[in-house]
Structure formats: structure tokens, C-alpha cells
Design an enzyme around this catalytic site. Structure first.
Site, PDB file in Angstrom:
ATOM      1  CG  ASP A   1      -0.655   8.505   5.060  1.00 30.04           C
ATOM      2  OD1 ASP A   1      -0.058   7.409   4.975  1.00 30.04           O
ATOM      3  OD2 ASP A   1      -0.483   9.299   6.002  1.00 30.04           O
ATOM      4  N   GLY A   2      -0.194   6.149   2.337  1.00 29.48           N
ATOM      5  CA  GLY A   2       0.980   5.728   1.578  1.00 29.48           C
ATOM      6  C   GLY A   2       2.302   6.192   2.167  1.00 29.48           C
TER       7      GLY A   2
ATOM      8  N   GLY B   1       0.807  -1.221   0.000  1.00 31.57           N
ATOM      9  CA  GLY B   1       0.000   0.000   0.000  1.00 31.57           C
ATOM     10  C   GLY B   1       0.839   1.270   0.000  1.00 31.57           C
ATOM     11  NE  ARG B   2       3.551   1.705   5.470  1.00 33.04           N
ATOM     12  CZ  ARG B   2       3.934   2.038   6.677  1.00 33.04           C
ATOM     13  NH1 ARG B   2       4.224   3.286   6.951  1.00 33.04           N
ATOM     14  NH2 ARG B   2       4.013   1.138   7.634  1.00 33.04           N
TER      15      ARG B   2
ATOM     16  CE  LYS C   1       7.324  -0.544   6.579  1.00 33.87           C
ATOM     17  NZ  LYS C   1       7.749  -1.702   7.394  1.00 33.87           N
TER      18      LYS C   1
ATOM     19  CG  ASP D   1       0.458  -9.193   5.696  1.00 31.38           C
ATOM     20  OD1 ASP D   1      -0.253  -9.765   6.535  1.00 31.38           O
ATOM     21  OD2 ASP D   1       0.802  -8.001   5.810  1.00 31.38           O
ATOM     22  CG  ASN D   2       3.788  -8.374   8.284  1.00 34.71           C
ATOM     23  OD1 ASN D   2       3.902  -7.884   7.159  1.00 34.71           O
ATOM     24  ND2 ASN D   2       3.130  -7.776   9.256  1.00 34.71           N
TER      25      ASN D   2
HETATM   26  P1  AMP Z   1       1.826  -3.960   7.838  1.00 36.13           P
HETATM   27  O1  AMP Z   1       0.992  -4.293   9.026  1.00 36.13           O
HETATM   28  O2  AMP Z   1       2.745  -2.783   8.024  1.00 36.13           O
HETATM   29  O3  AMP Z   1       2.558  -5.145   7.325  1.00 36.13           O
HETATM   30  O4  AMP Z   1       0.831  -3.479   6.670  1.00 36.13           O
HETATM   31  C1  AMP Z   1      -0.321  -4.178   6.340  1.00 36.13           C
HETATM   32  C2  AMP Z   1      -0.912  -3.631   5.062  1.00 36.13           C
HETATM   33  O5  AMP Z   1      -1.300  -2.278   5.205  1.00 36.13           O
HETATM   34  C3  AMP Z   1       0.034  -3.671   3.873  1.00 36.13           C
HETATM   35  O6  AMP Z   1      -0.754  -3.966   2.753  1.00 36.13           O
HETATM   36  C4  AMP Z   1       0.567  -2.263   3.839  1.00 36.13           C
HETATM   37  O7  AMP Z   1       1.024  -1.898   2.559  1.00 36.13           O
HETATM   38  C5  AMP Z   1      -0.652  -1.458   4.242  1.00 36.13           C
HETATM   39  N1  AMP Z   1      -0.319  -0.160   4.850  1.00 36.13           N
HETATM   40  C6  AMP Z   1       0.206   0.063   6.075  1.00 36.13           C
HETATM   41  N2  AMP Z   1       0.348   1.382   6.314  1.00 36.13           N
HETATM   42  C7  AMP Z   1      -0.088   2.032   5.208  1.00 36.13           C
HETATM   43  C8  AMP Z   1      -0.199   3.412   4.822  1.00 36.13           C
HETATM   44  N3  AMP Z   1       0.171   4.403   5.630  1.00 36.13           N
HETATM   45  N4  AMP Z   1      -0.698   3.674   3.595  1.00 36.13           N
HETATM   46  C9  AMP Z   1      -1.072   2.700   2.772  1.00 36.13           C
HETATM   47  N5  AMP Z   1      -0.997   1.390   3.072  1.00 36.13           N
HETATM   48  C10 AMP Z   1      -0.515   1.044   4.276  1.00 36.13           C
HETATM   49 MG    MG Z   2       3.614  -6.033   6.094  1.00 38.32          MG
END
Ligand code: AMP
Ligand code: MG
Length: 490
Positions: free
Chosen positions: A130-131, A97-98, A118, A257-258
Site C-alpha cells: 500500500d506504500g 515501493g513506499r 519512507k 537490498d538492506n
Molecule cells: P524491506 O524488507 O522493508 O526492506 O522492503 C522490501 C521491499 O518491499 C522494498 O522494495 C520495499 O520498498 C517494499 N515494501 C515494503 N513495505 C511496503 C509497502 N507497505 N508498500 C509498498 N512496498 C513495500
Molecule cells: Mg529495504
């Protein structure tokens, strides 16, 4: 998206193997322009290993490269598609997403390494986000992944953190940053879940072949390469999670996903190192049920691997029942492999020889852990203090325990086995990124003072070597530090 200049950057040869081989899982995309890139952290030794010139990375053009605004000719940045079970609930379309995969580099050892950004702006997978990323969480990943690497634990690496000059709205307005991350790949359990969910068996097979070629090439020679792939991932994850547990690392958000296919630790969000030993420890502010508590991590890893096995079922056998039987049998390998790695690690932490009878070493170690929990003993310092006890100075260790007769009895049993204190000091870190030190460093960095972070990095980059002047980095958290919470790194 804004305008992006494509300048020829002759020093960087970025490959696009993932995008070429797995086009259905890659969306061509570009980073948002960063108004004012400013370098906050650069990992020069890693840059050199990647055959990137650190001085060039520090230059204006280098910084634009590190935030994705100057894309080398031939590179094809993509956002990767993947699914994921988040806190147990399946999300079919997560994806970057970002984040962006800039491409792959061949490092000095000839290995292919992903270069990934990232916090580079919204992508088609951004949903409500917000990416962007804030300086604090990106420096946190830099710091903790460097500490993990220095501890010898497989992990993605941080090449650089660059402040963008763009404010990010969180609870307050924070300075924004982009992390340039290096990994042996970004293939995750969630990548396989995504491919499986498309129903495109050919894509799933291509993904599995790609994963075998990049991470588990020996599986290609097996009678059943896809089953061998599953078993290889089970093996690397059993080993990885045992390493986390031995050092007191709490990942905090072990969604599927992690979890990588390579066996590297990935996605440092609400992670933290244990202070007092307690299996129920949770640091993440969003983990209300304690799903990802310290002591649950092996079970969660096994659960995630079962999701990988499910995704691979169509490649294991044409007959579903037989596929399930094969997957179940392979998954059965996780517990014994984890248990063996954990016991061997504990034995080493206690300075006891490899050959020692497990029936002696196992109960001894478990008994110690029970006492640690009961007395809220600091996990990291205990093993260094115990080495002192093995050298004959038992008082500092005794001072940590509430039930002295129990500890004295334990010490007597342990010392009768002739523990080797020097061997203990080689496997038990003295410096880990302790929560109070990380908070202190990140708060200062967010305010513009990078010195505390650099000092902490110095300490944790040589975690086993006790050095004068670093005493405060070896000390447990102050008593008033209390109920520590980490926020989801966003
Ligand atoms: P994470 O828990 O950091 O592994 O993220 C889980 C999902 O949320 C992934 O698909 C990320 O790309 C998305 N994501 C996390 N933070 C943001 C953000 N600020 N903007 C867009 N996508 C996000
Ligand atoms: Mg992740």
C-alpha cells in the site's frame, strides 16, 4: 498521485546527483498528500548539521516538506530501482515501493547526504503493497537508529517522524506516518545486482564510479579501482557487523537490498537487541528458518558480499574465470578482518589491553560467551556488572551464573590480567533500547502518548553514562516478557 504543490522553499537546496548520474535507476515520483501532518519526532541536532532550521521544520510548511508534499524548487524526488536476495531468493525488481529519495543535501561538513522518505505512498515498485507505513515502525526506526548512532555504530539517521493523519490497514487499523531518513547514500548491494541484471555494462561502471566517488574515493587511486571498491565494501561491512555483534544487535532482515555500500546500518524493520545471550536468537516473526539469527550475521554478511562480488564480475576482468579468481581472493579478506575486529572488540569489552596476546584473550572471551549462553545471562548488563567485579565486587556477577565453579575459575583467569573497569564502562553501554522498553514506548506512542518514547530516547542517546533516575532502563527484561517477536516494520 493527487495534486502536489511545488512551493519555493528557499532554505533547502536539494541536489539530484543520483537521479542525474543514474537515471536508469531512478523513477521521478511524488509523495501522496498527507491529509493532516503532525510532528511526532524531530532530530534538531541532525537538522542543524544538515543546515535545516528546526523551527522551520516544525512549521506547517516544514511539515509538508518532511512528508514530501512541498518540494523545493530544483528538487527531483525519485523512487530508486534495486534488486535483492530476500531470504536467499533473488528478486530482480524490488526498488522503493513506499519510499522516495527527495534529493541530496550538503551538510555542515560539506558531505553529501541523502534525504529520503519512507511511507510516502505507492510507487511503481510497490507491487502488492500500500506504500504506507504505520507510526509504530517509523518511530521504532527513529529510536533504534538514534541508539545505534549514539553507540558509535555507522547508521542511517532519522531526521523526523511525521504522522500523516491517514489510517493504515495492518492486522488492525493504525495511524500512518512518514519517516524522513538521512544517509550517506542509499546505494545497496541490491543496486549493483540491479545494474548487473540489466546487462548494461556502462550503467554498472557508472554506478561503481558513483559509489567510489561518494563512499570510497581512495579506490579511485588504486591500480584496480573496481576491485578496490569491492574490498572497501568488504572492509566496512566486516567492521559494521562486528560492531552489531559486540553490542548484541540483531538486524533481522539482512537481505541484499538492506546492505549498504557505505557501511551504514540501514532499514530498521524487525531488528532488536539481545536480552539473554544466545547465538540462535531470532526476533523477526517472518524469519522461520533462523537465517538472520544473531549468530548467523557474519556469515550472512559474507554471503551478501559474495552477491556484490558477482555483480561486479564484469568490471573485475574481461575473462570470467580470472574475474572469479579476483573476486574470490578479495572475499577471502572478510573472515580475517571480521575476526580481528570481533576479537579486538571483545578484548575491549573485557577491559584488557590492546597488546594482549590473542592466544590468551581469545579463549578467555569465548569461554565467557559459552557461560553466558548456558546461564541465559543478559548480554548488555553483564559487561557492566563485570566492571564491578574488576573493581572487587564480584557477587552481582556471580549471581547471574548457574555454574559457579566455572565462573569463579574464569574470573580468576581474567582478573589476573588486570582488567581496567573504567575502560570497560566506556565501551559497554548501560542503556540500549531493550525490547520491553521499545514495545512499551511504541504502544504508548501509537495511542498518542509520546512521553515514554522521549524518555527512552533520553536514556539511549547517552548509552555509556550511568545517570540517576534511569535505573529501569538498565534492567533486563522482566521474566514474564518471554518469547519476543518483532514484525516486519511494515
Ligand atoms: P524491506 O524488507 O522493508 O526492506 O522492503 C522490501 C521491499 O518491499 C522494498 O522494495 C520495499 O520498498 C517494499 N515494501 C515494503 N513495505 C511496503 C509497502 N507497505 N508498500 C509498498 N512496498 C513495500
Ligand atoms: Mg529495504
Amino acid at each position: 498521485m493527487g495534486e502536489v504543490s511545488v512551493a519555493p522553499l528557499p532554505t533547502v537546496a536539494l541536489h539530484d546527483r543520483f537521479a542525474r548520474e543514474l537515471g536508469e535507476m531512478a523513477v521521478a515520483w511524488q509523495a501522496e498528500p498527507a491529509p493532516q501532518p503532525r510532528l511526532l519526532a524531530l532530530n534538531a541536532p541532525l537538522a542543524e548539521q544538515l543546515r535545516l532550521d528546526p523551527d522551520w521544520l516544525r512549521s506547517a510548511q516544514g511539515l509538508r516538506f518532511l512528508v514530501g508534499n512541498a518540494v523545493p524548487e530544483g528538487a527531483r524526488p525519485v523512487a530508486q530501482a534495486y534488486s535483492g536476495h530476500q531470504f536467499g531468493g533473488f528478486v530482480p525488481r524490488l526498488g522503493d515501493g513506499r519510499a522516495l529519495l527527495l534529493g541530496e543535501l550538503v551538510d555542515a561538513d560539506g558531505r553529501l547526504r541523502d534525504l529520503h522518505l519512507k511511507g510516502a505512498g505507492r510507487t511503481p515498485f510497490a507491487r502488492g503493497g500500500d506504500g504506507l507505513a504505520a507510526v509504530g515502525p517509523m518511530l521504532r526506526e527513529h529510536l533504534i537508529s538514534e541508539a545505534m548512532h549514539a553507540l558509535g555504530i555507522p547508521t542511517t539517521r532519522s531526521l523526523a517522524v511525521v504522522a500523516t493523519g491517514r489510517p493504515v490497514q495492518r492486522e488492525t487499523v493504525l495511524p500512518g506516518a512518514v519517516l524522513a531518513r538521512v544517509a550517506s547514500s542509499h546505494l545497496r548491494v541490491g543496486s549493483f545486482q540491479y545494474a548487473a541484471a540489466t546487462g548494461n555494462l556502462e550503467l554498472l561502471r557508472r554506478l561503481a564510479d558513483h559509489a567510489i566517488a561518494r563512499h570510497h574515493p581512495e579506490a579511485a587511486q588504486a591500480d584496480h579501482p573496481y576491485r578496490a571498491l569491492l574490498e572497501a565494501v568488504i572492509a566496512v561491512q566486516a567492521s559494521l557487523v562486528s560492531r552489531w555483534m559486540l553490542v548484541g544487535f540483531v538486524h533481522g532482515v539482512m537481505n541484499t537490498d538492506n546492505m549498504t555500500i557505505s557501511g551504514e546500518t540501514i532499514d530498521y524493520g524487525p531488528c532488536a537487541f539481545l536480552d539473554a545471550f544466545d547465538p540462535a536468537t531470532v526476533y523477526s516473526s517472518i524469519d522461520h528458518g533462523g537465517r538472520y539469527a544473531y549468530g548467523n550475521q557474519p556469515v550472512v554478511a559474507e554471503w551478501n558480499l559474495a552477491r556484490l562480488a558477482e555483480a561486479l564480475l564484469p568490471l573485475l576482468h574481461d575473462d570470467v574465470e580470472q574475474a572469479v579468481a579476483l573476486a574470490t581472493e578479495s572475499l577471502g579478506g572478510f573472515r580475517p578482518q571480521y575476526a580481528a575486529a570481533w576479537s579486538a572488540g571483545l578484548r575491549a569489552k573485557l577491559g584488557l589491553p590492546d597488546g594482549l596476546d590473542g592466544a590468551v584473550a581469545g579463549p578467555l572471551a569465548e569461554d565467557l560467551l559459552r557461560q553466558l549462553e548456558q546461564s541465559h545471562v543478559d548480554h548488555t548488563s553483564l559487561f557492566r556488572v563485570l566492571a564491578g567485579a574488576a573493581r572487587g565486587n564480584a557477587e552481582p556477577a556471580r549471581g547471574l551464573f548457574l555454574d559457579l565453579p566455572a565462573f569463579d575459575a574464569w574470573t580468576e583467569r581474567w582478573r589476573a590480567l588486570a582488567p581496567d573497569p573504567d575502560a570497560m564502562d566506556r565501551v559497554n553501554p548501560i542503556y540500549v533500547p531493550r525490547n520491553h522498553l521499545v514495545e512499551e514506548a511504541l504502544t504508548a506512542a501509537t495511542g498518542g502518548d509520546l512521553a515514554p518514547m522521549e524518555a527512552l530516547l533520553q536514556a539511549v542517546r547517552q548509552p555509556y553514562a550511568q545517570r540517576p533516575g534511569l535505573e529501569r532502563y538498565a534492567e533486563p527484561a522482566p521474566r514474564d516478557f518471554g518469547d519476543y517477536r518483532t514484525f516486519c516494520g511494515t
